[in-house]
Design a protein around this motif. Structure first.
Motif, short mmCIF file in Angstrom:
data_model
loop_
_atom_site.label_atom_id
_atom_site.label_comp_id
_atom_site.label_asym_id
_atom_site.label_seq_id
_atom_site.Cartn_x
_atom_site.Cartn_y
_atom_site.Cartn_z
N ARG A 38 0.65 -1.24 -0.18
CA ARG A 38 -0.06 -0.47 0.00
C ARG A 38 0.52 1.08 -0.11
NH1 ARG A 38 -2.47 -4.05 -0.38
NH2 ARG A 38 -4.71 -4.20 -0.11
N ILE A 39 1.85 1.13 0.81
CA ILE A 39 2.60 2.49 0.92
C ILE A 39 3.60 2.30 -0.98
CG2 ILE A 39 4.64 3.22 1.51
CD1 ILE A 39 4.48 1.51 4.48
N CYS A 40 3.98 1.55 -1.74
CA CYS A 40 4.51 1.56 -2.90
C CYS A 40 3.33 1.67 -3.91
CB CYS A 40 4.47 0.31 -3.15
SG CYS A 40 6.56 0.05 -2.34
N GLU A 41 2.32 1.56 -3.42
CA GLU A 41 1.18 2.30 -4.42
C GLU A 41 0.66 3.41 -4.14
OE1 GLU A 41 -0.94 -2.09 -4.90
OE2 GLU A 41 -2.16 -0.95 -3.53
N ASN A 42 1.42 4.21 -2.73
CA ASN A 42 0.78 5.59 -2.66
C ASN A 42 1.73 6.00 -1.39
OD1 ASN A 42 -2.74 4.94 -2.53
ND2 ASN A 42 -2.48 3.57 -1.66
N PRO A 43 2.71 6.11 -2.55
CA PRO A 43 3.78 6.37 -1.52
C PRO A 43 3.43 8.11 -1.35
CG PRO A 43 4.14 6.99 -3.90
CD PRO A 43 2.90 6.41 -3.33
N GLY A 44 3.63 8.18 0.28
CA GLY A 44 3.15 9.55 1.21
C GLY A 44 2.00 9.59 1.58
N ILE A 45 1.81 8.66 1.95
CA ILE A 45 0.73 7.90 2.54
C ILE A 45 -0.19 8.54 4.09
CG2 ILE A 45 0.81 5.85 2.14
CD1 ILE A 45 -2.30 4.91 2.75
N ILE A 46 0.21 8.76 4.66
CA ILE A 46 0.20 8.64 5.54
C ILE A 46 -0.39 7.47 7.02
CG2 ILE A 46 0.18 11.50 6.48
CD1 ILE A 46 -2.95 10.90 7.75
N GLN A 47 0.26 7.59 8.32
CA GLN A 47 0.01 5.77 8.91
C GLN A 47 -1.44 5.59 9.47
OE1 GLN A 47 3.09 5.56 12.38
NE2 GLN A 47 1.09 4.23 13.51
N GLU A 80 4.99 18.44 4.45
CA GLU A 80 5.54 19.32 3.94
C GLU A 80 4.90 20.78 4.48
OE1 GLU A 80 4.49 20.74 -0.74
OE2 GLU A 80 6.20 19.15 -0.14
N HIS A 81 3.95 20.72 4.99
CA HIS A 81 2.61 21.93 5.15
C HIS A 81 2.54 21.45 6.86
CE1 HIS A 81 1.86 22.69 1.42
NE2 HIS A 81 1.39 21.61 1.02
N ASN A 82 2.80 20.15 7.34
CA ASN A 82 2.35 19.74 8.86
C ASN A 82 3.97 19.15 9.56
OD1 ASN A 82 1.72 19.33 11.51
ND2 ASN A 82 -0.41 19.59 10.58
N GLN A 83 4.08 19.71 9.99
CA GLN A 83 5.84 18.94 10.76
C GLN A 83 5.74 17.36 11.63
OE1 GLN A 83 8.95 19.08 10.14
NE2 GLN A 83 8.11 20.52 8.16
N LYS A 84 3.56 17.74 12.26
CA LYS A 84 3.59 16.56 12.69
C LYS A 84 2.73 15.19 11.87
CE LYS A 84 1.46 19.47 16.74
NZ LYS A 84 0.27 19.93 17.46
N ILE A 85 3.13 15.67 10.99
CA ILE A 85 2.44 14.72 9.83
C ILE A 85 3.50 13.64 9.47
CG2 ILE A 85 1.24 13.60 7.98
CD1 ILE A 85 -0.92 16.00 8.75
N LYS A 86 3.97 12.28 9.65
CA LYS A 86 4.78 12.01 8.90
C LYS A 86 3.90 11.12 8.14
CE LYS A 86 7.88 12.63 11.86
NZ LYS A 86 8.59 13.74 12.17
N ASN A 87 4.91 11.36 6.77
CA ASN A 87 4.46 10.63 5.19
C ASN A 87 5.30 9.67 5.25
OD1 ASN A 87 4.24 13.48 4.62
ND2 ASN A 87 2.29 12.41 3.57
N LEU A 88 4.65 8.32 4.41
CA LEU A 88 5.57 6.90 4.31
C LEU A 88 5.68 7.45 2.65
CD1 LEU A 88 3.03 5.26 7.03
CD2 LEU A 88 5.01 6.29 7.28
N PHE A 89 7.48 6.74 2.61
CA PHE A 89 7.89 6.53 1.09
C PHE A 89 8.50 4.58 1.30
CE2 PHE A 89 7.22 10.64 1.74
CZ PHE A 89 6.77 11.12 0.45
N PRO A 90 8.29 4.02 0.21
CA PRO A 90 8.91 3.00 0.08
C PRO A 90 11.11 3.67 0.03
CG PRO A 90 8.32 3.41 -2.04
CD PRO A 90 7.29 4.32 -0.84
N THR A 91 11.70 2.76 0.65
CA THR A 91 12.68 3.03 0.25
C THR A 91 13.27 2.44 -1.15
OG1 THR A 91 13.60 1.36 1.14
CG2 THR A 91 13.57 3.12 2.70
N GLU A 92 14.81 2.45 -1.80
CA GLU A 92 15.26 1.56 -3.12
C GLU A 92 14.80 0.05 -2.40
OE1 GLU A 92 15.81 1.88 -6.12
OE2 GLU A 92 14.49 4.32 -5.09
#
Length: 150
Positions: A38-47, A80-92
């Protein structure tokens, strides 16, 4: 009444067991691959959205995400808009494993639907979506602290 949910549960557990065995060589266990996909399909998704998408409680999602991060499959980045929010991204590493997971999923779908016509597959899909939507109503209700009447 037919025990449909029992059948769905057995299918889900069998496929989950197969995946856990096959993904062991990638250090992916206990359904972590579901989160990674789901993270790979939706890069930047929040937890929170990810947990909701997978119908998992926050604690379970947080644990799986932490393990994926520790094992180098994903990374958290500040929004980038809210420092409390962590976006999830796949690594290589996560991006490299994703095609294998997708291939396994496609194979499992093919095996599960073997012998069914295109119309039957479409019917199964539509009926299961309806079942999921019915269950989601109770899931949301109970998640908010309510009790169902049996």
């Amino acid at each position: 009444m037919k025990e449909i949910l029992r059948e769905i549960g057995m299918i889900a557990r069998a496929l989950d067991s197969i995946s856990n065995i096959e993904f062991k060589e990638y250090d992916l266990t206990k359904g972590q691959y579901l989160y990674l996909v789901r993270i790979c399909e939706n890069p930047g998704i929040i937890q929170e959205k990810l947990a909701e998408m997978l119908k998992a409680d926050r604690t379970t999602a947080a644990r799986a995400i932490k393990k994926l991060e520790i094992n180098g499959f994903i990374e958290k980045k500040n929004d980038e808009h809210n420092q409390k929010i962590k976006n999830l991204f796949p690594t290589e590493k996560g991006k490299n494993v994703f095609p294998f997971i997708k291939k396994e999923n496609d194979h499992s779908n093919k095996v599960a639907l073997q012998g069914f016509s295109r119309v039957e597959v479409e019917t199964i899909f539509n009926l299961l979506q309806r079942v999921r939507k019915n269950v989601e109503v109770d899931w949301e209700f109970v998640k908010k602290g309510n009790k169902r009447n049996y």
